[in-house]
Motif scaffolding. Sequence first.
Motif, PDB file in Angstrom:
ATOM      1  N   UNK A  43      -4.520   6.276  -8.726  1.00  0.00           N
ATOM      2  CA  UNK A  43      -3.065   6.339  -8.854  1.00  0.00           C
ATOM      3  C   UNK A  43      -2.471   5.275  -7.944  1.00  0.00           C
ATOM      4  N   UNK A  44      -1.220   4.995  -8.144  1.00  0.00           N
ATOM      5  CA  UNK A  44      -0.543   4.022  -7.295  1.00  0.00           C
ATOM      6  C   UNK A  44       0.264   4.790  -6.244  1.00  0.00           C
ATOM      7  N   UNK A  45      -0.185   4.717  -5.001  1.00  0.00           N
ATOM      8  CA  UNK A  45       0.457   5.463  -3.923  1.00  0.00           C
ATOM      9  C   UNK A  45       1.934   5.079  -3.789  1.00  0.00           C
ATOM     10  N   UNK A  46       2.228   3.791  -3.871  1.00  0.00           N
ATOM     11  CA  UNK A  46       3.620   3.354  -3.814  1.00  0.00           C
ATOM     12  C   UNK A  46       4.442   3.926  -4.960  1.00  0.00           C
ATOM     13  N   UNK A  47       3.841   4.022  -6.135  1.00  0.00           N
ATOM     14  CA  UNK A  47       4.519   4.624  -7.287  1.00  0.00           C
ATOM     15  C   UNK A  47       4.771   6.103  -7.076  1.00  0.00           C
ATOM     16  N   UNK A  48       3.816   6.769  -6.450  1.00  0.00           N
ATOM     17  CA  UNK A  48       3.976   8.187  -6.132  1.00  0.00           C
ATOM     18  C   UNK A  48       5.136   8.373  -5.154  1.00  0.00           C
ATOM     19  N   UNK A  94      -0.497  -5.021  -1.497  1.00  0.00           N
ATOM     20  CA  UNK A  94      -0.277  -4.350  -2.781  1.00  0.00           C
ATOM     21  C   UNK A  94      -1.611  -4.120  -3.486  1.00  0.00           C
ATOM     22  N   UNK A  95      -1.831  -2.889  -3.907  1.00  0.00           N
ATOM     23  CA  UNK A  95      -3.072  -2.542  -4.606  1.00  0.00           C
ATOM     24  C   UNK A  95      -2.869  -2.458  -6.115  1.00  0.00           C
ATOM     25  N   UNK A  96      -1.701  -2.859  -6.586  1.00  0.00           N
ATOM     26  CA  UNK A  96      -1.365  -2.734  -8.005  1.00  0.00           C
ATOM     27  C   UNK A  96      -2.442  -3.335  -8.914  1.00  0.00           C
ATOM     28  N   UNK A  97      -2.857  -4.557  -8.656  1.00  0.00           N
ATOM     29  CA  UNK A  97      -3.841  -5.227  -9.524  1.00  0.00           C
ATOM     30  C   UNK A  97      -5.199  -4.539  -9.446  1.00  0.00           C
ATOM     31  N   UNK A 150      -3.765  -0.843 -19.264  1.00  0.00           N
ATOM     32  CA  UNK A 150      -4.134  -0.414 -17.908  1.00  0.00           C
ATOM     33  C   UNK A 150      -2.885  -0.084 -17.104  1.00  0.00           C
ATOM     34  N   UNK A 151      -1.824  -0.878 -17.295  1.00  0.00           N
ATOM     35  CA  UNK A 151      -0.546  -0.620 -16.624  1.00  0.00           C
ATOM     36  C   UNK A 151      -0.016   0.748 -17.046  1.00  0.00           C
ATOM     37  N   UNK A 152      -0.029   1.003 -18.345  1.00  0.00           N
ATOM     38  CA  UNK A 152       0.461   2.277 -18.882  1.00  0.00           C
ATOM     39  C   UNK A 152      -0.381   3.441 -18.374  1.00  0.00           C
ATOM     40  N   UNK A 153      -1.696   3.278 -18.372  1.00  0.00           N
ATOM     41  CA  UNK A 153      -2.591   4.343 -17.917  1.00  0.00           C
ATOM     42  C   UNK A 153      -2.373   4.657 -16.438  1.00  0.00           C
ATOM     43  N   UNK A 154      -2.123   3.625 -15.630  1.00  0.00           N
ATOM     44  CA  UNK A 154      -1.876   3.836 -14.202  1.00  0.00           C
ATOM     45  C   UNK A 154      -0.557   4.584 -13.984  1.00  0.00           C
ATOM     46  N   UNK A 155       0.442   4.220 -14.729  1.00  0.00           N
ATOM     47  CA  UNK A 155       1.730   4.926 -14.645  1.00  0.00           C
ATOM     48  C   UNK A 155       1.544   6.388 -15.050  1.00  0.00           C
ATOM     49  N   UNK A 162       1.982  13.309  -9.668  1.00  0.00           N
ATOM     50  CA  UNK A 162       3.282  13.800  -9.203  1.00  0.00           C
ATOM     51  C   UNK A 162       3.601  15.168  -9.813  1.00  0.00           C
ATOM     52  N   UNK A 163       3.340  15.325 -11.108  1.00  0.00           N
ATOM     53  CA  UNK A 163       3.632  16.601 -11.772  1.00  0.00           C
ATOM     54  C   UNK A 163       2.736  17.727 -11.251  1.00  0.00           C
TER      55      UNK A 163
END
Length: 188
Positions: A43-48, A94-97, A150-155, A162-163
């Motif tokens: 998961x993306x911690x920053x996104x969380x 950034x760990x996004x990539x 991959x972007x969509x799957x990570x989101x 989060x849920x």
Amino acid sequence: MEFGGGLMKAFYYDIVCPYAYMTFSYLCRHEVFRKEGITLKPILLGGLFKLMEQPSNPNQFFPAVKSDYIKADIKRQADYFGVPLSFHERHPVSSLKAMRLLMSCPEETREALTARLYQAYWQENQDIDSDGIIGLIATEYSLPMPNFSAKTALIEATNEAFSRKVFGVPSFSIDDRIYFGGDRLCLI
């Protein structure tokens, strides 16, 4: 170490988190992911943090004395658990990539690729936000660069976390319970 019968078991993590790195390393050393059927959930911690309406790097708001203590404490823990750890000079990078690369790999490759990305960031201090570095690591595993899926799957994975009320990494989901932090392994 056993994690209970036929329950749904997941490990939520981000390459940028030193605690997730140490926990992952410990669990790999004892082959827990394979033996216990725990699904690796990048998961993306920053996104969380964004979903929780929190700063993407809460550490930047700590007093210097606390930041210094936390960094020293992380190094002591890494030494205690025998996990090589060196802070990148730009931490947190950034760990996004890197996380998108993990989402684009087959499940059977995810543990090895996760270990490689942790090595790149926490041991070799490579710039995991660089297309060049991610491209080289992708090539090591015969993977293409991550694409839109991959972007969509990570989101989606971050939204799922989060849920489920995951608020940080490392976190475990064992059936309907969430356990936060490597120090909670004894409760699982």
